[in-house]
Each structure stands twice: as structure tokens, then as C-alpha cells.
Design an enzyme around this catalytic site. Structure first.
Site, PDB file in Angstrom:
ATOM      1  N   GLU A 168       0.811  -1.222   0.000  1.00 11.83           N
ATOM      2  CA  GLU A 168       0.000   0.000   0.000  1.00 11.83           C
ATOM      3  C   GLU A 168       0.847   1.277   0.000  1.00 11.83           C
ATOM      4  OE1 GLU A 168      -2.677  -0.093   3.324  1.00 11.83           O
ATOM      5  OE2 GLU A 168      -3.736  -1.849   2.599  1.00 11.83           O
ATOM      6  N   GLU A 365      -4.879  -8.724   1.201  1.00 13.47           N
ATOM      7  CA  GLU A 365      -5.414  -8.448   2.542  1.00 13.47           C
ATOM      8  C   GLU A 365      -6.904  -8.226   2.412  1.00 13.47           C
ATOM      9  OE1 GLU A 365      -3.804  -5.246   4.986  1.00 13.47           O
ATOM     10  OE2 GLU A 365      -1.770  -5.728   4.332  1.00 13.47           O
TER      11      GLU A 365
HETATM   12  C1  BGP Z   1      -3.718  -2.338   6.087  1.00  9.68           C
HETATM   13  C2  BGP Z   1      -2.261  -2.500   6.438  1.00  9.68           C
HETATM   14  C3  BGP Z   1      -1.992  -3.467   7.549  1.00  9.68           C
HETATM   15  C4  BGP Z   1      -3.039  -3.468   8.648  1.00  9.68           C
HETATM   16  C5  BGP Z   1      -4.469  -3.346   8.130  1.00  9.68           C
HETATM   17  C6  BGP Z   1      -5.518  -3.116   9.197  1.00  9.68           C
HETATM   18  O1  BGP Z   1      -3.934  -1.137   5.443  1.00  9.68           O
HETATM   19  O2  BGP Z   1      -1.541  -2.946   5.314  1.00  9.68           O
HETATM   20  O3  BGP Z   1      -0.711  -3.229   8.011  1.00  9.68           O
HETATM   21  O4  BGP Z   1      -2.690  -2.640   9.664  1.00  9.68           O
HETATM   22  O5  BGP Z   1      -4.565  -2.300   7.191  1.00  9.68           O
HETATM   23  O6  BGP Z   1      -5.575  -1.766   9.557  1.00  9.68           O
HETATM   24  P1  BGP Z   1      -5.482  -1.255  11.050  1.00  9.68           P
HETATM   25  O7  BGP Z   1      -4.362  -1.986  11.689  1.00  9.68           O
HETATM   26  O8  BGP Z   1      -5.217   0.206  10.948  1.00  9.68           O
HETATM   27  O9  BGP Z   1      -6.819  -1.538  11.672  1.00  9.68           O
END
Ligand code: BGP
Length: 461
Positions: A168, A365
């Protein structure tokens, strides 16, 4: 049999989970690792973080063997994590042999257990020495990053076939230079554009360097392709959606996959005095070194409308070009504040198929973070997270529909495997297939993990 149970995915589909080094390793200032921006920022301003800093994660540095065994226990066949740049090359040049031994054994253990490692180079974790030189706005980073990328393939290229340059990339750009969520947390659109450009150049230089070391590897990148939905078909809303598409989707997707920059984006930057002076040699490198596959992280759609006020003045920030819009029928995950809209996965599959040459891609993801999950524990300590099972099923159904129509998707990875540390939310929201007890580091399978395991088993029959 429900409709979901009858869905059949390809035999060799990647079923797995994703995580990152800074969110799981722990030992953040030990075994030769130098600090990254998260370690330093927590030291300087702990109040920014939700109590827990990057030093206290799920201790994968010490527990990876047991965790990889757990991956195999629940039938995963692939797993994505990252290498920590500041652990492998603490000063940017000198190899940390303890890090080499750790990563080699981690990846070898995955291979031994039938888990395909997909290894990412940068997951928001800038080494502090590089941040002191300006981070992504100093062009020198593109060569430093390429050196790091080359080193990774030299050290681990025999164990890792699938590499990704970034997770990302728009996030480190916008969170550092527009939305003030990541260090240095400033608002400067021009710097955001610079850091984005050098990230793209670093991606291409890294691919070039990695492929020089080994032609057996595949190098891709991971983008959060948030589909853009316009509030209405009015000219103004459609224009806002177009701007949002250019800035949030095409900005990285087109150069990283096709090697070119969207013409309308270049025009937009020019009109707003945001265009950089770039040199032809760099553009050639970008054109000639593109991703061979794509990972797509998807959590929520982006809904936009025309901003209020004078849209003709020079745009200073993205919000001068488009404004958020809340769809009245939206479903929301209240803990994270993110809309739940599985249909977008179908739209993403069509976007990749129709506009990006149907490049091979996987869902890198997808997941749902829920607070206070301990309240759903049964008498054996297993979290009964039926909402997560439902979330996965809904998203897989939409993905399957896109694949049936020919979209070239080869895998699905859940965020995440074991509940892990989150950048600004610590452990508030849990995403894992396994829960974690932070005091004992004990991992316990959730109902969703059990379900996912059985689902994968059935798919392979
Ligand atoms: C994505 C990232 C991850 C992870 C996930 C969940 O954007 O690549 O690293 O953190 O989001 O988000 P958060 O942890 O902010 O709830």
C-alpha cells in the site's frame, strides 16, 4: 448445502494470511536491529500511540517456528510477511548476520511445512537513518532501496520465489504528508507527490536490481485498490470521482503495472502547480521495470461527491477535489469505522481484468478488525467470531463471481494470522484467525480459523 459451500476455487489457489515484520516481530531494538520511524516516534511521542508501541508485538522473532506449525495446522498454503529493512541492513549498508540467520530459518521453515512465502520489502517501516535524510522525499532513497532489494534476493532468493516491493505505497505517502497519521505527520501536497514519485521509481529500480540477481523470482507489488463510487451521476460528482480515481487508484497502479503515468493525472498536477521535474532516464527505468503480479488489499470502498465551495481555485489538498460521502444504505464495522461492501471485490476483479491487462493478481489483505473479542469466548477460550466467517464468505462470493467471468485471481489472504499490533490502534481491533493473550503470548484458534481450515481442506479435495 448453502450457495457458498458450492463455490469451487482453482486447485492451486493461494489460501493464506498476511502480516508484516514491524507488526509481528518484536525485539525491535535487539539482535542488531536499528530503529525505524515507528520505534523512534514512539520514543519521542508515546501519546500518539494507543498505549502500546512497536516494541511489543506478537514476538514472532522468537516464536516463528511454532507459528509456522500453526499455519500448517490450519491448512494455509501461503503466507505474506515482510523483511525489516532496519533489521537486515541496520546502517543501510552492512549486513546484520543475525537477521540473515533469522529470516533464512523463518523462510526455510515455511518451505518445509508447505507454506509458500511471499515476502514484502517495505510495509510503512522506514529506517530511522533514512528518515533523517528526508525519507521518501530524498531521491537518494531510490538507490538505497534498490540496494536493499538486491541484498534480499542475494540472501534469500533461493528460498523465496514471490517478492513484493511495497505494501500500500499510497498509505506512507498520504499518511505522512497529507493526513498526519504517520511520521513526520505534516500537510504538504507537493511533498506527498514527491514521495509518491520516488516510491514508484524505487519500485522499478528494486525490480531491476532483483531480477539482475535472479531471473527465477517473480516480483510484484501490493496496492489498496479502493474502488471509487460517485454519489450521483451529476457532472460535478462524476468529476470528483474521476479525481479520486486518478489520485487514489491510477496514481500507483498505472506506473507500477504498466510503466506509464495517467495523462489526466499529469495534467491535474500541472494545473495545480504540483508537477515535478523528472528526468528521462528515470522514466525509462519506470517504463521497463513493472510488476509481474499484483496484490490487492481491500477493506472498504471510497465514496465521494463534489466538494463544496470554489472548485476552480488551485487545489491544495485532495479534499479540494473530492469530498467523502456516506451512502445511506451502508453497513459499517463500527470498531474501525470502515464500510463493509463485498461487491467492491467483484468491481476490483473487473478493473484488473478489463483495464490492467488481466495481470495475475491475488487478494493480499481482506479482513475485519473487532474490539474486545474476548467477550465472545466460549468455555474453552475459543472466540466465536461468526461475524468474521460471514465477512469472509461474502467477500469470497464476490471474488468468485469476478473469477468466473475471467478475472485472473490466484489467491486470497486474510489479514491476519495471529492478532497483531496495529500502527495507531495497538491491539484495540483484532483481525486474527488466532487470538493472542498479550501477557503469555499464547495463541488460541478462533472459530473463524477452524472454519477457514475446513474450508481450505474441502477446496483441495
Ligand atoms: C492495512 C495495512 C496493515 C493493517 C491493516 C488493518 O492497510 O496494510 O498493516 O494494519 O490495514 O488496519 P489497522 O491496523 O489500521 O486496523
Amino acid at each position: 448445502m448453502t450457495k457458498f459451500d458450492s463455490l469451487k476455487f482453482p486447485k492451486d489457489f493461494w489460501w493464506g494470511a498476511a502480516a508484516s515484520a514491524p507488526q509481528t516481530e518484536g525485539e525491535s531494538l535487539a539482535y542488531g536491529k536499528a530503529p525505524n520511524t515507528w520505534d523512534k516516534w514512539f520514543e519521542m511521542a508515546p501519546e500518539v500511540f494507543s498505549e502500546i508501541g512497536p516494541g511489543r508485538t506478537s514476538n514472532v522473532y522468537n516464536l516463528y517456528r511454532e507459528d509456522v506449525q500453526r499455519m500448517q495446522d490450519i491448512n494455509l498454503n501461503s503466507y505474506r510477511t515482510s523483511i525489516s529493512w532496519s533489521r537486515l541492513l541496520p546502517d543501510g549498508e552492512t549486513l546484520n548476520q543475525e537477521a540473515v540467520a533469522y529470516y533464512r530459518d523463518y523462510f526455510q521453515t515455511m518451505r518445509d511445512k508447505g507454506i509458500e512465502p511471499i515476502i514484502n520489502l517495505f510495509h510503512f517501516d522506514m529506517p530511522w537513518w533514512m528518515m533523517e535524510l528526508g525519507g521518501w522525499i530524498n531521491p537518494i532513497i531510490t538507490d538505497k532501496f534498490a540496494f536493499y532489494a538486491r541484498t534480499c534476493v542475494e540472501q534469500f532468493g533461493d528460498l523465496v520465489k514471490y517478492w513484493v516491493t511495497f505494501n500500500e505505497p499510497i498509505v506512507h505517502v498520504e499518511c505522512s504528508y497529507i493526513y498526519e497519521f504517520h511520521y513526520p505527520a505534516i500537510r504538504d501536497f507537493k511533498k506527498a507527490i514527491e514521495s509518491g514519485y520516488y516510491t514508484i521509481l524505487a519500485h522499478s529500480k528494486a525490480i531491476k536490481a532483483m531480477k539482475e540477481v535472479s531471473s527465477d523470482i517473480k516480483v510484484g507489488t501490493i496496492l489498496n485498490l479502493t474502488p471509487i463510487y460517485s454519489k450521483s451521476d451529476s457532472k460535478e460528482d462524476l468529476q470528483a470521482a474521476r479525481y479520486a480515481q486518478l489520485l487514489n487508484v491510477d496514481s500507483f497502479l498505472e506506473p507500477m503495472v504498466k510503466g506509464t503515468f495517467p495523462k489526466d493525472l499529469v495534467l491535474l498536477l500541472e494545473e495545480n502547480d504540483l508537477l515535478l521535474n523528472v528526468n528521462e532516464d528515470d522514466l525509462t527505468i519506470i517504463r521497463e521495470n513493472t510488476a509481474e503480479f499484483l496484490g490487492v488489499n481491500y477493506y472498504q470502498p471510497k465514496r465521494v461527491q463534489a466538494p463544496e465551495g470554489d472548485v476552480n481555485r488551485p487545489a491544495l489538498m485532495p479534499e479540494d477535489l473530492y469530498a467523502p460521502y456516506i451512502w445511506k444504505e451502508r453497513r459499517i464495522n463500527p470498531y474501525r469505522g470502515w464500510e463493509i461492501y463485498p461487491e467492491a471485490l467483484y468491481d476490483i476483479s473487473k478493473l484488473v481484468q478489463n483495464e490492467y491487462g488481466n495481470i495475475p493478481w491475488f487478494v493480499s489483505e481482506n479482513g475485519i478488525g473487532v474490539a474486545d473479542e474476548a467477550r465472545f469466548q466460549d468455555e474453552n477460550g475459543m472466540i466465536q467470531d461468526d461475524y468474521r466467517i460471514e465477512f469472509i464468505q461474502e467477500h469470497l462470493t464476490m471474488l468468485h463471481k469476478g473469477m468466473e467471468e475471467g478475472s485472473n485471481c490466484f489467491g486470497y489472504h486474510l489479514w491476519t494470522f495471529v492478532d497483531c499490533w496495529s500502527w495507531l490502534n495497538g491491539y484495540n481491533n483484532r483481525y486474527g484467525l488466532y487470538s493472542i493473550d498479550l501477557k503469555t503470548q499464547k495463541r488460541t484458534l478462533k472459530k473463524s480459523g477452524q472454519w477457514f481450515s475446513e474450508f481450505i481442506q474441502k477446496q483441495s479435495q
